[in-house]
Design an enzyme around this catalytic site. Sequence first.
Site, PDB file in Angstrom:
ATOM      1  N   SER A  72      24.915 100.426  16.425  1.00  0.00           N
ATOM      2  CA  SER A  72      24.112  99.710  15.441  1.00  0.00           C
ATOM      3  C   SER A  72      24.584 100.105  14.057  1.00  0.00           C
ATOM      4  CB  SER A  72      22.642 100.082  15.588  1.00  0.00           C
ATOM      5  OG  SER A  72      22.474 101.435  15.201  1.00  0.00           O
ATOM      6  N   LYS A  73      24.031  99.459  13.063  1.00  0.00           N
ATOM      7  CA  LYS A  73      24.355  99.767  11.671  1.00  0.00           C
ATOM      8  C   LYS A  73      24.194 101.267  11.394  1.00  0.00           C
ATOM      9  CE  LYS A  73      25.582  96.239   9.197  1.00  0.00           C
ATOM     10  NZ  LYS A  73      26.863  96.352   8.520  1.00  0.00           N
ATOM     11  N   ARG A  74      23.216 101.843  12.093  1.00  0.00           N
ATOM     12  CA  ARG A  74      22.894 103.246  11.888  1.00  0.00           C
ATOM     13  C   ARG A  74      24.092 104.146  12.214  1.00  0.00           C
ATOM     14  NH1 ARG A  74      21.100 105.851  15.719  1.00  0.00           N
ATOM     15  NH2 ARG A  74      20.714 103.916  16.811  1.00  0.00           N
TER      16      ARG A  74
END
Length: 499
Positions: free
Chosen positions: A254-256
């Site tokens: 994910s972006k994380r």
Amino acid sequence: MSDKNIRLRFAPSPTGQLHIGGARTALFNWAYARRMGGSMVLRIEDTDPIRSKKEYEVAILDGLKRMGMDWDEGPDVGGPFGPYRQTERFERYLGVAASLFQAGWAYRCFCSSERLVELREAQMERKENPRYDGCCKDLPKEAADARVAAGERAVLRFSVPEGQTTFTDLIRGEVTFQNTEVDDWIMVRADGAPTYNFVVVVDDSDMEITHVMRGEEHLTNTPKQVLIFRALGLDVPLYAHLPLMLGKDGKKLSKRTGDTALQDYLDLGYPPEAVLNFLCLQGWALDGENDIFSIEELVKNFTPESVAKGGSIFDPEKFKWMAGEYVRRDSVERLAERCGPYMTAAGLMTREELVERNEWFLRAVKVEQERFSLYSELPGRLAYLFAGDGDVEWDQKAEQGARKHEGGAAILADFATWLASQFDGGDAVDPGALGAATKEWIGERGLKIPGLFQPLRCVLTGAAGGADLFEIIGLLGHEKTLARIAAGAARLAEEPRNA
Ligand code: GLU
């Protein structure tokens, strides 16, 4: 082995930038189609009217092309099974939906969203899997007709039969779902819009797709789709669900955990070949020994059966390492061409200057080639060359190193006088010869190499380490080198600025 009847597809939804997971799906489909001499189809799944955007479609196609992929059929190139955009195929879907309804495979459902929410909540409370309870399944035809005639809106639900559904997954083997796990799902919404699990079957069948290779997140959709194929009396394609790409924390990427859009990596200047190579390793390996290999090798060797079942770990450090490997292996000319726009964006060289000073820039790229991994890193590494000669920024370590040597300013001044004679009137120097001559100069004066090199590097570049000093002198040229030494020696003679 080849089989030109093999047909694969990549079917992105244009609801965002192309995700790197999507790029891997595209790559594996493309590689297998090319390996088998079959066909690659690009289909745009734009049935979500709110999230689908034309600009995303353009960006996705562009990203795939930048990665060197192509397709034999698609919305931009046409083909015998078009149109290749789902919103242009609604009539066909509704025709098929009507035939499934006629044959008793689908029923109209009038349940209000309030009822469905209540049903769901009650099921959750009882710790049951939320699913439609079949309330409208046995409505008599006349009653349903009358409600429609009275203006009531209905969705069309697929009537899941009892039993189980088995299909072949080339990565996982036979996969079986109990039909009780499959809801009577909605095929056509109340506004007449057909849904993904239904239209994908119509398309895969109409487009004669033989292999459906896609992300594991679609695995639970597959029994729904297989049931439609069977209800329509059609051959079911072979499936291959690619393992999820996981972050280093073992969670879904994910972006994380880092950038997830292909475009972000390309914008950062990851070499496209490195991106392709790295994506190949997400669930696949050439031989377990060589991580670096070309796209041709992927095409030569890829089969869906050779993809791993387990989640692949996306390791950003390894990705960057691989980017550096490709920078190292590239030709200076191509590297310069690809890095040029980053120099312009950083305000260091205009496009015209890149042309006029091409030879100089090629040398600068070559000098740094060993030391950077992403194209976007080059301007930062070369910025010192563009600084005013009196205001090269010195980092702390460089300055400390330079000041360690007593009389550094005087040594620099001496060296500058000697160096001026080495330039032979022009800018041209042979870095190797100048380096050797400088070492002799040092020896003759009974100095130590760091006694000159540390102050010199500091005043020329402001950094404690980096490229070969004499290559740097070559890049700076006669005037700038001498101007920097003069300004730097004066500064060294003063107290440290931040002391
Ligand atoms: N449109 C789907 C997606 O972008 C892909 C569907 C499929 O490959 O069957 O996830």
